[in-house]
Design a protein around this motif. Structure first.
Motif, PDB file in Angstrom:
ATOM      1  N   GLY A 163      40.062   8.450  20.748  1.00  0.00           N
ATOM      2  CA  GLY A 163      39.881   7.847  21.895  1.00  0.00           C
ATOM      3  C   GLY A 163      41.380   7.597  22.590  1.00  0.00           C
ATOM      4  N   ARG A 164      41.201   7.306  23.959  1.00  0.00           N
ATOM      5  CA  ARG A 164      42.751   7.170  24.545  1.00  0.00           C
ATOM      6  C   ARG A 164      43.809   6.470  23.814  1.00  0.00           C
ATOM      7  N   ASP A 165      45.105   6.777  23.912  1.00  0.00           N
ATOM      8  CA  ASP A 165      46.009   6.157  23.363  1.00  0.00           C
ATOM      9  C   ASP A 165      46.562   5.291  24.339  1.00  0.00           C
ATOM     10  N   THR A 166      46.298   4.002  24.147  1.00  0.00           N
ATOM     11  CA  THR A 166      46.859   2.942  25.111  1.00  0.00           C
ATOM     12  C   THR A 166      48.131   2.633  24.746  1.00  0.00           C
ATOM     13  N   THR A 205      50.702   4.867  23.790  1.00  0.00           N
ATOM     14  CA  THR A 205      51.629   5.939  23.918  1.00  0.00           C
ATOM     15  C   THR A 205      52.366   6.154  22.442  1.00  0.00           C
ATOM     16  N   GLN A 259      51.637  10.798  20.554  1.00  0.00           N
ATOM     17  CA  GLN A 259      52.592  12.007  21.005  1.00  0.00           C
ATOM     18  C   GLN A 259      53.687  12.154  20.067  1.00  0.00           C
ATOM     19  N   GLU A 304      42.286  13.672  24.718  1.00  0.00           N
ATOM     20  CA  GLU A 304      42.029  12.046  24.614  1.00  0.00           C
ATOM     21  C   GLU A 304      40.738  11.631  25.317  1.00  0.00           C
ATOM     22  N   LEU A 305      39.869  11.051  24.433  1.00  0.00           N
ATOM     23  CA  LEU A 305      38.506  10.675  25.008  1.00  0.00           C
ATOM     24  C   LEU A 305      38.638   9.314  25.498  1.00  0.00           C
ATOM     25  N   PRO A 306      37.560   8.784  26.410  1.00  0.00           N
ATOM     26  CA  PRO A 306      37.382   7.253  27.291  1.00  0.00           C
ATOM     27  C   PRO A 306      37.612   6.376  25.888  1.00  0.00           C
ATOM     28  N   GLU A 307      38.124   5.182  26.239  1.00  0.00           N
ATOM     29  CA  GLU A 307      38.735   4.188  25.504  1.00  0.00           C
ATOM     30  C   GLU A 307      37.468   3.564  24.819  1.00  0.00           C
ATOM     31  N   GLN A 362      33.157   7.758  23.705  1.00  0.00           N
ATOM     32  CA  GLN A 362      33.747   8.652  22.663  1.00  0.00           C
ATOM     33  C   GLN A 362      32.587   9.229  22.033  1.00  0.00           C
TER      34      GLN A 362
END
Length: 423
Positions: A43-46, A48, A51, A70-73, A78
């Motif tokens: 899922g999306r890394d909100t 950061t 990385q 990254e997939l949706p939150e 997901q």
């Protein structure tokens, strides 16, 4: 000369961190085939934080570089994208970041590979967290982050009114109503949109009334109607009486987080990741966290988090397994907490004085995780969740005439029994 040695030393240290476990565990990876560049799908890394961890791996594994997809939150979105990929038997996804409730489904369908326990230091993880990665006696994934619901509260407002953090539903109801009426803000909110988050909130209410929905192995519906009704009534009464604001019917995690940190709520149920952003918000240091309340004392949270699994269709399985060993190592788990504010799975980190100073909620979170219950290990969990969320959503929607709690719970139980029989 010293400058030349630093990168070499760093490479050695990172290589050791990647190994993570015993030599015996390392030998187990020989049964997996394929090395080379691979992908991590999650899922999306909100925050950061991901990385930099991936960069550390890539520095020492130039021939096995990992790429983040990254997939949706939202968990539902997901899952939909992962399922589409796996049903097509695509090899584009290698390491899968799975919500803990997907283990049974992905194992049952043959989409992920079983792993050897000896490859990972599971005895140093929180026991309930390890259970989320096991299905029918086999390990199918490795715990990466954990989660348990917490109650966020405005400690400044409670202090003004002489309230102590609520331990029971009646405490919460009394305080939420009083603060709503006096300060003109919402009393309480959780995640009440009709999606997986609502299933979690309802499950926590049922558990906090002393009940369950499915058996631990997901093969039977063991929902006690009276206890399920008590949990549902707690939520319905909040909307009917006004201390849960109507707008909360549209809340997912982010909406409830923002409402609390913007000062629009006195109490909010959310996951630990909401703590960090709240400290830098308008509520600053004027809030605290405690365990969820229950019918007669502290409640029981649902266990959340992510596990890492290897796609059965990956052509780089050996690299994927070695990466999981690296990514779930103690040092990286420390960074997951310190840089991403996500609860780690290593038990010892919850007792680290330095981390507790930075994250004061860790002792409370540890108690919540150890007393939490995993959501049912059902191969048809998506259907189970859909039935629950739909039924509860109808019950919470005004004018509250779509069937009383008895009818809603009885109908829900019948639908769940049909799903389980069809497995």
């Amino acid at each position: 000369m010293v400058r030349r040695l630093i990168p070499v030393a760093l490479a050695v240290l990172l290589g050791l961190a990647g190994a993570g476990c015993s030599a015996a565990g390392a030998r187990e990876t020989e049964r997996f085939g394929g090395t080379g560049p691979f992908t991590l799908v999650i899922g999306r890394d909100t925050t950061t934080y991901l990385q930099p961890l991936l960069d550390r791996w890539n520095q020492t594994h130039p021939g096995e570089r990992v790429t983040l997809l990254e997939l949706p939150e939202g968990a539902d979105e997901q899952r939909a994208q992962m399922v589409a990929n796996l049903q097509a038997k695509s090899d584009r996804y290698d390491v899968l970041g799975l919500d803990v409730v997907w283990t049974a489904e992905f194992a049952e369908t043959g989409w992920i590979l079983p792993l050897e326990r000896a490859m990972f230091p599971l005895n140093r993880f929180l026991p309930p967290v390890v259970d989320t990665a096991v299905y029918r006696g086999k390990l199918w994934a490795v715990p990466y982050t954990s989660n348990a619901g917490l109650l966020y509260y405005r400690k400044d407002l409670l202090a003004k009114e002489g309230f102590k953090p609520p331990k029971t539903w009646e405490d919460l109801r009394t305080q939420a109503r009083a603060l709503h009426e006096k300060y003109g803000i919402g009393g309480y909110a959780g995640q009440f949109l009709a999606y997986e988050g609502l299933t979690v909130n309802f499950a926590e209410a049922v558990q906090s009334a002393g009940g369950q929905i499915l058996s631990p192995d997901g093969t039977k519906v063991i929902m006690d109607v009276d206890k399920a009704k008590a949990g549902l009534d707690f939520l319905v009464d909040g909307f009917r009486e006004g201390w849960i604001p109507p707008e909360a019917l549209s809340f997912k995690e982010e909406e409830s987080r923002l409402a609390f940190q913007e000062g629009r709520l006195a109490f909010a149920r959310n996951w630990p990741h909401a703590y960090g952003p709240a400290t830098g918000s308008s509520v600053g240091d004027r809030f605290g966290v405690t365990r969820l309340p229950g019918s007669n004392g502290p409640g029981t949270a649902s266990l959340g988090g992510y596990n890492l699994a290897v796609s059965a269709f990956s052509k780089r399985q050996k690299s994927a397994v070695e990466f999981i060993r690296y990514f779930t190592s103690l040092e990286n788990q420390r960074r997951v907490l310190a840089d991403g504010s996500f609860p780690p799975v290593w038990a010892e980190l919850y007792d680290d004085p330095g981390l507790i100073k930075r994250f004061p909620y860790l002792p409370v979170l540890k108690q919540s995780i150890l007393s939490a219950r995993p959501r049912p290990a059902s191969a048809n969990y998506d259907q189970v969740s859909l039935v629950i969320a739909s039924a509860v959503s109808n019950a919470l929607t005004p004018p509250f005439t779509k069937g009383d709690s008895d009818d809603v719970v009885s109908s829900m139980k019948g639908q769940l029994e049909e799903i389980i029989r069809a497995q």
